[in-house]
Design a protein around this motif. Structure first.
Motif, PDB file in Angstrom:
ATOM      1  N   TRP A  18       6.112   0.503  -1.555  1.00 58.72           N
ATOM      2  CA  TRP A  18       5.475   1.576  -0.553  1.00 58.72           C
ATOM      3  C   TRP A  18       4.886  -0.078   0.107  1.00 58.72           C
ATOM      4  CZ3 TRP A  18       5.053   5.697   0.957  1.00 58.72           C
ATOM      5  CH2 TRP A  18       4.559   6.922   0.077  1.00 58.72           C
ATOM      6  N   HIS A  19       4.977  -0.017   0.932  1.00 60.98           N
ATOM      7  CA  HIS A  19       4.870  -1.475   2.199  1.00 60.98           C
ATOM      8  C   HIS A  19       4.406  -1.436   3.394  1.00 60.98           C
ATOM      9  CE1 HIS A  19       8.856  -0.167   4.271  1.00 60.98           C
ATOM     10  NE2 HIS A  19       9.649   0.545   2.861  1.00 60.98           N
ATOM     11  N   LEU A  20       4.394  -2.326   4.037  1.00 62.56           N
ATOM     12  CA  LEU A  20       3.951  -1.948   5.386  1.00 62.56           C
ATOM     13  C   LEU A  20       3.934  -0.723   6.255  1.00 62.56           C
ATOM     14  CD1 LEU A  20       1.085  -2.933   7.384  1.00 62.56           C
ATOM     15  CD2 LEU A  20       2.801  -4.705   8.436  1.00 62.56           C
ATOM     16  N   GLY A  21       6.164  -0.751   6.412  1.00 59.66           N
ATOM     17  CA  GLY A  21       6.735  -0.022   6.946  1.00 59.66           C
ATOM     18  C   GLY A  21       5.978   1.341   6.801  1.00 59.66           C
ATOM     19  N   ASN A  22       5.924   1.629   5.902  1.00 58.08           N
ATOM     20  CA  ASN A  22       6.032   3.624   5.261  1.00 58.08           C
ATOM     21  C   ASN A  22       4.701   3.302   5.181  1.00 58.08           C
ATOM     22  OD1 ASN A  22       5.956   2.120   2.424  1.00 58.08           O
ATOM     23  ND2 ASN A  22       8.345   3.513   1.965  1.00 58.08           N
ATOM     24  N   ALA A  23       3.894   3.030   4.815  1.00 59.58           N
ATOM     25  CA  ALA A  23       2.544   3.261   3.786  1.00 59.58           C
ATOM     26  C   ALA A  23       1.594   2.387   4.721  1.00 59.58           C
ATOM     27  CB  ALA A  23       2.323   1.902   2.646  1.00 59.58           C
ATOM     28  N   LYS A  24       1.675   2.093   5.566  1.00 55.02           N
ATOM     29  CA  LYS A  24       0.583   1.597   6.523  1.00 55.02           C
ATOM     30  C   LYS A  24      -0.291   1.035   6.091  1.00 55.02           C
ATOM     31  CE  LYS A  24       3.506   3.193   9.959  1.00 55.02           C
ATOM     32  NZ  LYS A  24       4.854   2.367  10.364  1.00 55.02           N
ATOM     33  N   HIS A  25      -0.898   0.474   5.015  1.00 50.35           N
ATOM     34  CA  HIS A  25      -1.719  -0.574   4.733  1.00 50.35           C
ATOM     35  C   HIS A  25      -2.074   0.907   3.571  1.00 50.35           C
ATOM     36  CE1 HIS A  25      -1.728  -4.389   7.114  1.00 50.35           C
ATOM     37  NE2 HIS A  25      -1.073  -3.462   8.544  1.00 50.35           N
ATOM     38  N   LYS A  26      -2.352   1.441   3.548  1.00 52.70           N
ATOM     39  CA  LYS A  26      -2.883   2.852   2.589  1.00 52.70           C
ATOM     40  C   LYS A  26      -1.970   2.618   1.473  1.00 52.70           C
ATOM     41  CE  LYS A  26      -4.526   7.439   2.447  1.00 52.70           C
ATOM     42  NZ  LYS A  26      -4.092   8.908   2.292  1.00 52.70           N
ATOM     43  N   VAL A  27      -2.896   2.660   0.782  1.00 58.21           N
ATOM     44  CA  VAL A  27      -2.313   2.488  -0.874  1.00 58.21           C
ATOM     45  C   VAL A  27      -2.155   3.667  -1.327  1.00 58.21           C
ATOM     46  CG1 VAL A  27      -3.230   1.999  -3.725  1.00 58.21           C
ATOM     47  CG2 VAL A  27      -3.938   0.478  -2.199  1.00 58.21           C
ATOM     48  N   ARG A  28      -1.533   3.563  -1.890  1.00 49.46           N
ATOM     49  CA  ARG A  28      -0.266   5.279  -2.814  1.00 49.46           C
ATOM     50  C   ARG A  28      -1.148   5.527  -3.721  1.00 49.46           C
ATOM     51  NH1 ARG A  28       1.155   7.532   2.202  1.00 49.46           N
ATOM     52  NH2 ARG A  28       1.034   5.982   3.656  1.00 49.46           N
ATOM     53  N   PRO A  29      -1.186   7.280  -4.775  1.00 47.15           N
ATOM     54  CA  PRO A  29      -0.967   7.463  -6.897  1.00 47.15           C
ATOM     55  C   PRO A  29       0.334   6.611  -6.631  1.00 47.15           C
ATOM     56  CG  PRO A  29      -1.517   9.192  -5.391  1.00 47.15           C
ATOM     57  CD  PRO A  29      -1.258   7.998  -3.583  1.00 47.15           C
ATOM     58  N   ARG A  48       1.939 -10.829  -8.174  1.00 46.28           N
ATOM     59  CA  ARG A  48       3.217 -10.662  -7.840  1.00 46.28           C
ATOM     60  C   ARG A  48       3.522  -9.715  -7.291  1.00 46.28           C
ATOM     61  NH1 ARG A  48       7.078 -14.241 -10.213  1.00 46.28           N
ATOM     62  NH2 ARG A  48       8.485 -13.165  -8.803  1.00 46.28           N
ATOM     63  N   GLY A  49       4.812  -9.000  -6.922  1.00 43.78           N
ATOM     64  CA  GLY A  49       5.496  -8.094  -5.993  1.00 43.78           C
ATOM     65  C   GLY A  49       4.846  -8.189  -4.895  1.00 43.78           C
ATOM     66  N   ALA A  50       4.781  -6.730  -4.207  1.00 48.32           N
ATOM     67  CA  ALA A  50       4.133  -6.692  -2.690  1.00 48.32           C
ATOM     68  C   ALA A  50       3.333  -5.747  -2.738  1.00 48.32           C
ATOM     69  CB  ALA A  50       5.590  -6.474  -1.490  1.00 48.32           C
ATOM     70  N   SER A  51       2.748  -4.995  -1.399  1.00 45.27           N
ATOM     71  CA  SER A  51       1.094  -4.399  -1.397  1.00 45.27           C
ATOM     72  C   SER A  51       1.600  -3.890  -0.015  1.00 45.27           C
ATOM     73  CB  SER A  51       0.782  -5.441  -1.148  1.00 45.27           C
ATOM     74  OG  SER A  51       0.161  -5.909   0.511  1.00 45.27           O
ATOM     75  N   VAL A  52       1.165  -3.092   0.541  1.00 47.89           N
ATOM     76  CA  VAL A  52       0.868  -1.984   1.184  1.00 47.89           C
ATOM     77  C   VAL A  52       0.832  -2.466   2.819  1.00 47.89           C
ATOM     78  CG1 VAL A  52       0.034   0.110   0.113  1.00 47.89           C
ATOM     79  CG2 VAL A  52      -1.555  -1.481   1.421  1.00 47.89           C
ATOM     80  N   SER A  53       0.812  -3.962   2.929  1.00 49.47           N
ATOM     81  CA  SER A  53       0.005  -4.469   4.109  1.00 49.47           C
ATOM     82  C   SER A  53       1.368  -5.453   4.205  1.00 49.47           C
ATOM     83  CB  SER A  53      -1.075  -5.314   3.612  1.00 49.47           C
ATOM     84  OG  SER A  53      -2.190  -4.768   3.553  1.00 49.47           O
ATOM     85  N   THR A  54       2.685  -5.552   3.077  1.00 53.34           N
ATOM     86  CA  THR A  54       4.086  -6.294   3.486  1.00 53.34           C
ATOM     87  C   THR A  54       4.947  -5.892   3.882  1.00 53.34           C
ATOM     88  OG1 THR A  54       3.302  -7.656   0.818  1.00 53.34           O
ATOM     89  CG2 THR A  54       5.451  -7.555   1.633  1.00 53.34           C
ATOM     90  N   THR A  55       5.170  -6.843   4.469  1.00 49.55           N
ATOM     91  CA  THR A  55       6.339  -6.173   5.314  1.00 49.55           C
ATOM     92  C   THR A  55       7.892  -6.226   5.086  1.00 49.55           C
ATOM     93  OG1 THR A  55       7.096  -8.828   6.356  1.00 49.55           O
ATOM     94  CG2 THR A  55       5.704  -7.659   7.568  1.00 49.55           C
ATOM     95  N   LEU A  56       8.538  -5.354   5.649  1.00 50.93           N
ATOM     96  CA  LEU A  56       9.815  -4.797   5.069  1.00 50.93           C
ATOM     97  C   LEU A  56      10.337  -6.007   4.590  1.00 50.93           C
ATOM     98  CD1 LEU A  56      11.838  -2.110   3.967  1.00 50.93           C
ATOM     99  CD2 LEU A  56      12.477  -2.108   6.410  1.00 50.93           C
ATOM    100  N   TYR A  98       7.502  -3.392  -6.357  1.00 55.20           N
ATOM    101  CA  TYR A  98       7.707  -3.934  -5.848  1.00 55.20           C
ATOM    102  C   TYR A  98       6.702  -3.535  -3.948  1.00 55.20           C
ATOM    103  CZ  TYR A  98      11.524  -5.815  -6.718  1.00 55.20           C
ATOM    104  OH  TYR A  98      12.634  -6.316  -7.748  1.00 55.20           O
ATOM    105  N   GLY A  99       6.225  -2.683  -4.737  1.00 55.19           N
ATOM    106  CA  GLY A  99       4.903  -2.092  -3.128  1.00 55.19           C
ATOM    107  C   GLY A  99       3.723  -2.171  -3.961  1.00 55.19           C
TER     108      GLY A  99
END
Length: 168
Positions: A100-111, A152-160, A126-127
């Motif tokens: 999950w990253h900015l491109g597919n999650a749009k800042h929204k944390v997922r299960p 470490r890793g990325a978040s729902v706000s990290t660009t692809l 990775y996200g």
């Protein structure tokens, strides 16, 4: 808040990653959990822990090096002859399948666990939310504040383009 939840609502709450947790809160939790595991009146709790020379392990945060080794896929990836110097342990075009990253999650944390696991079976490295690691931050090329807590890793706000195994 969790104490008031029941049934499906409780299951959904446990499926979400924790975020915005302080380092001190994590350390306090780990200390209490280890104390619970090693309670002499409940030695059966140690049965599932890995052992080293007969001594049971304990629960702690992974170091940055341990986290990156796991995120890159560990020994199975190395045995296939793959290089650990790649940005990702899978083709970049498959990133949406793993993170999950900015491109597919749009800042929204997922299960947790809705994306494919890495070669070791770990999800969401990775996200989704970044992962706190043990140790003090040691900057590379002007990254961060020395002595801070490394994540470490990325978040729902990290660009692809910024999602990679070495992301800090």
């Amino acid at each position: 808040k969790l104490r008031s939840l029941k049934g499906e609502a409780l299951r959904q709450a446990f499926a979400m990653p924790l975020s915005y947790v302080s380092y001190n809160d994590v350390q306090r939790f780990l200390q209490r959990y280890n104390a619970w595991l090693f309670d002499p009146e409940h030695s059966e709790r140690l049965d599932g822990l890995p052992r080293n020379n007969g001594a049971p392990g304990f629960i702690r945060l992974a170091t940055e090096s341990e986290w990156e080794y796991v995120a890159r896929g560990g020994l199975p990836v190395l045995q296939k002859g793959a290089a650990f110097n790649e940005r990702l342990p899978f083709p970049p075009g498959q990133l949406n399948d793993y993170a999950w990253h900015l491109g597919n999650a749009k800042h929204k944390v997922r299960p947790i666990g809705l994306r494919q696991p890495n070669p070791l079976g770990f999800h969401d490295l990775y996200g989704n939310v970044q992962e706190m690691t043990a140790g003090l931050f040691q900057p590379e090329l002007w990254q961060g504040q020395p002595g801070g807590v490394p994540v470490r890793g990325a978040s729902v706000s990290t660009t692809l383009a910024d999602v990679r195994a070495s992301n800090r």
